[in-house]
Design a protein around this motif. Sequence first.
Motif, PDB file in Angstrom:
ATOM      1  N   PRO A   7       0.602  -0.801   0.223  1.00 17.87           N
ATOM      2  CA  PRO A   7       0.056  -0.325   0.368  1.00 17.87           C
ATOM      3  C   PRO A   7       0.509   0.908  -0.093  1.00 17.87           C
ATOM      4  O   PRO A   7       0.253   2.303  -0.403  1.00 17.87           O
ATOM      5  N   SER A   8       2.205   0.955   0.689  1.00 17.95           N
ATOM      6  CA  SER A   8       2.466   2.343   0.492  1.00 17.95           C
ATOM      7  C   SER A   8       3.497   2.888  -0.978  1.00 17.95           C
ATOM      8  O   SER A   8       4.086   4.473  -1.314  1.00 17.95           O
ATOM      9  N   LEU A   9       3.384   2.039  -1.577  1.00 15.53           N
ATOM     10  CA  LEU A   9       3.686   2.389  -3.321  1.00 15.53           C
ATOM     11  C   LEU A   9       2.743   2.940  -4.079  1.00 15.53           C
ATOM     12  O   LEU A   9       2.971   3.368  -5.039  1.00 15.53           O
ATOM     13  N   PHE A  10       0.861   2.782  -3.532  1.00 15.17           N
ATOM     14  CA  PHE A  10      -0.131   3.308  -4.168  1.00 15.17           C
ATOM     15  C   PHE A  10      -0.001   4.966  -4.256  1.00 15.17           C
ATOM     16  O   PHE A  10      -0.139   5.920  -3.790  1.00 15.17           O
ATOM     17  N   PRO A  11      -0.457   5.170  -5.470  1.00 15.93           N
ATOM     18  CA  PRO A  11      -0.256   6.744  -6.165  1.00 15.93           C
ATOM     19  C   PRO A  11      -1.610   7.220  -5.355  1.00 15.93           C
ATOM     20  O   PRO A  11      -2.461   7.259  -6.296  1.00 15.93           O
ATOM     21  N   ILE A  12      -1.912   6.947  -4.272  1.00 17.42           N
ATOM     22  CA  ILE A  12      -3.117   8.153  -3.668  1.00 17.42           C
ATOM     23  C   ILE A  12      -3.562   9.438  -4.301  1.00 17.42           C
ATOM     24  O   ILE A  12      -4.553   9.545  -4.876  1.00 17.42           O
ATOM     25  N   ALA A  13      -3.003  10.032  -4.855  1.00 25.69           N
ATOM     26  CA  ALA A  13      -3.505  11.747  -4.783  1.00 25.69           C
ATOM     27  C   ALA A  13      -3.446  11.386  -6.096  1.00 25.69           C
ATOM     28  O   ALA A  13      -4.870  12.083  -6.827  1.00 25.69           O
ATOM     29  N   SER A  14      -3.205  10.327  -7.270  1.00 25.87           N
ATOM     30  CA  SER A  14      -3.578  10.378  -8.282  1.00 25.87           C
ATOM     31  C   SER A  14      -4.792   9.750  -8.814  1.00 25.87           C
ATOM     32  O   SER A  14      -5.530  10.001  -9.581  1.00 25.87           O
ATOM     33  N   TRP A  15      -4.912   8.580  -7.356  1.00 23.40           N
ATOM     34  CA  TRP A  15      -6.078   7.860  -7.551  1.00 23.40           C
ATOM     35  C   TRP A  15      -7.330   8.995  -7.471  1.00 23.40           C
ATOM     36  O   TRP A  15      -8.364   8.720  -7.190  1.00 23.40           O
ATOM     37  N   ARG A  16      -6.685   9.609  -6.251  1.00 18.99           N
ATOM     38  CA  ARG A  16      -8.001  10.390  -5.310  1.00 18.99           C
ATOM     39  C   ARG A  16      -8.173  11.386  -6.065  1.00 18.99           C
ATOM     40  O   ARG A  16      -9.842  11.911  -6.557  1.00 18.99           O
ATOM     41  N   GLU A  17      -7.568  11.575  -6.963  1.00 19.11           N
ATOM     42  CA  GLU A  17      -7.955  12.672  -8.866  1.00 19.11           C
ATOM     43  C   GLU A  17      -8.927  11.948  -9.382  1.00 19.11           C
ATOM     44  O   GLU A  17     -10.183  12.777  -9.500  1.00 19.11           O
ATOM     45  N   CYS A  18      -8.541  10.994  -9.534  1.00 17.82           N
ATOM     46  CA  CYS A  18      -9.209  10.422 -10.730  1.00 17.82           C
ATOM     47  C   CYS A  18     -10.579   9.551 -10.168  1.00 17.82           C
ATOM     48  O   CYS A  18     -11.624  10.404 -11.038  1.00 17.82           O
ATOM     49  N   VAL A  19     -10.919   9.459  -8.916  1.00 18.06           N
ATOM     50  CA  VAL A  19     -12.349   9.276  -8.764  1.00 18.06           C
ATOM     51  C   VAL A  19     -12.985  10.275  -8.088  1.00 18.06           C
ATOM     52  O   VAL A  19     -13.568  10.164  -8.475  1.00 18.06           O
ATOM     53  N   ARG A  20     -12.814  11.006  -7.767  1.00 24.87           N
ATOM     54  CA  ARG A  20     -13.159  12.834  -7.577  1.00 24.87           C
ATOM     55  C   ARG A  20     -13.966  13.366  -9.208  1.00 24.87           C
ATOM     56  O   ARG A  20     -15.073  13.600  -9.128  1.00 24.87           O
ATOM     57  N   ASP A  21     -12.758  12.946  -9.942  1.00 24.30           N
ATOM     58  CA  ASP A  21     -13.800  13.694 -10.997  1.00 24.30           C
ATOM     59  C   ASP A  21     -14.493  12.239 -12.124  1.00 24.30           C
ATOM     60  O   ASP A  21     -15.501  13.107 -13.002  1.00 24.30           O
ATOM     61  N   SER A  22     -14.263  11.142 -11.489  1.00 21.77           N
ATOM     62  CA  SER A  22     -15.825  10.361 -12.018  1.00 21.77           C
ATOM     63  C   SER A  22     -16.883  10.505 -11.009  1.00 21.77           C
ATOM     64  O   SER A  22     -18.226  10.235 -11.059  1.00 21.77           O
ATOM     65  N   VAL A  23     -17.176  11.399 -10.343  1.00 23.95           N
ATOM     66  CA  VAL A  23     -18.147  11.312  -9.626  1.00 23.95           C
ATOM     67  C   VAL A  23     -18.587  12.738  -9.908  1.00 23.95           C
ATOM     68  O   VAL A  23     -19.785  13.123  -8.759  1.00 23.95           O
ATOM     69  N   ASN A  24     -18.117  13.709 -10.815  1.00 24.10           N
ATOM     70  CA  ASN A  24     -19.424  14.795 -11.140  1.00 24.10           C
ATOM     71  C   ASN A  24     -20.571  14.830 -11.407  1.00 24.10           C
ATOM     72  O   ASN A  24     -20.986  13.699 -11.632  1.00 24.10           O
ATOM     73  N   VAL A  25     -21.330  15.678 -11.977  1.00 23.85           N
ATOM     74  CA  VAL A  25     -22.056  15.873 -11.782  1.00 23.85           C
ATOM     75  C   VAL A  25     -23.249  15.202 -13.682  1.00 23.85           C
ATOM     76  O   VAL A  25     -24.261  13.849 -13.309  1.00 23.85           O
TER      77      VAL A  25
END
Length: 565
Positions: A192-210
């Motif tokens: 888990p320490s290797l996973f790019p959390i910031a990049s993934w969070r960005e994609c998840v956020r953009d996948s839940v727009n209106v």
Amino acid sequence: MAMQRWRIDIDGPAPGAVPGPGRHGQVGCRRGREARGTSLDRPSHGSHARAAMYENMILIDRGASESLQMQIRRQLAIGILNRQFPLHSPLPSVRQLSRELQVSVTTVSLAYDGLKQDGFVKARTRSGHFVNPDALADPGHAGHADGMRASRERVDYRAFFSGRSFNLLHVVKPSDCLLRFRYPFVCGLIDPSLFPIASWRECVRDSVNVVEIGNWATDFSAVDDGMLIEQLIQRVLAKRGILAHPDEVLVTVGGQQALYLAIKLLLSPGETLGVEDPGYPDVINMARIEGIDTVRLPVDRGGLVVGAEAGRCRCLFVTPSHQFPTTVTMPLDRKLELLARTRKAGQFVIEDDYEADISFNLVQPRALKSLDEWGNVAYVGSLSKSLLPGLRIGYLVADRDFIREARALRHHILRHPPVNNQRSVALFLQRGYYDRFVARITGIYRQRCEVMHEALERHFPGRATKPEYGGGSTWLRLPDGADAGVLSDLVQAEGVYFEAGGFTFSDERNNRNHIRLGYSAIGRSLIAEGIGKIARALPDACSVGAAPQGSRRAAQGTRDRWPHG
């Protein structure tokens, strides 16, 4: 037989409360609206809400042979284990239960005394009875409650599923292995320490727009996320040499579902599936569930041996790029021979290309599917090993008519994978985050692999098979007479976890001395130390390694055709 259900009002009656019949003939304690200070159109959010939690919790059967106090005791115990009572709130008082259930105070007192003796409740002076937290943590209490539950006649599901249980021996990794073990040589998981959390969070956020949420309202049973299909074709399949049209790709809930769909579509009950030996046990389980016979086919240092036994099969299951579990890679000439023979015999092939993205070679070996000109290969892939297993994104690549049938079958099982996960992964691929992440972990895995094999050569010279392709695990043959199951039990006390490999063979008795060691989730600095702990515990595992079959864990099976050093 007189049988009644009761609602427990945990707050007791208010002054002036009037007992009376409740809904459905129940007896409860109803308070006047004046006493509650509430109106019909403004519900209370206090005690009434909590009382409603216990609606229909206790069933009193006055005609049963079981005593009233045992009925109360048993059902309260079950409610406690099911966490129906708040941990830090008092249980209904003796007098309250007596009044609500219309039984004597002595009967309820005896029930609570029994619960205290069994460890389900604790009594606090002037405060009442409370749930004992130890009862929720001790699995023994669950068995005790089951025993009390069994006092009433119930369906015997163990007998019902006897002979046709789906609870077959299968691959399981402890859900807490990364937390519980300091040296987690677990296979198939990501650090888990290797996973790019910031990049993934960005994609998840953009996948839940209106706009995206509006897409969720659509039924995706007949289609998959178009962006994800496009990215899989361009960024994943192309690297494996596979040219595919969107109609030839189906998104699945992990590679496991893709395998199941392929097996069910390509074989009928009574037909035969050829499986590598050693090989993936869950494929054998899937075939068994569907009434499909299996034949185990030998494996050597070039992967599956294409011999006469294979000709008996309707379909072959193979892991040519990174054989499970030995990690060897099938050479190109054998891949071509396999395709030629199966085409001539009219056979199908299911190719599982697990861990395909984690390649230590500058030029990846071509997938079997990339060489398939006849169309008899169904290709299974997954992002679980190179992203996160919990995302459960897999894919099936085959002829478009095959995919049409696979999509229809998927519809009847679960309609479609979650749309939000599909779009999040699609964005992660499209923006290049996936390629960068895979490149990073490939370099780290290569370093960890080198460290592991240096340690293995120091402690077990000539007994480890170094991966030819890449991936995140290695295969080790212990000395003859060693029992990997016993060894696992010994080293777990030292904080070491690994997977015994014997159960991947058909001959359990003669192959208990094989283990799989993963390096994808363990830090490089801990690898040598963990291997040393395994080596030091080995003599104790060898001393009991010749124990009769059945004296050790069933999952430590297996077979002696696989040649080693």
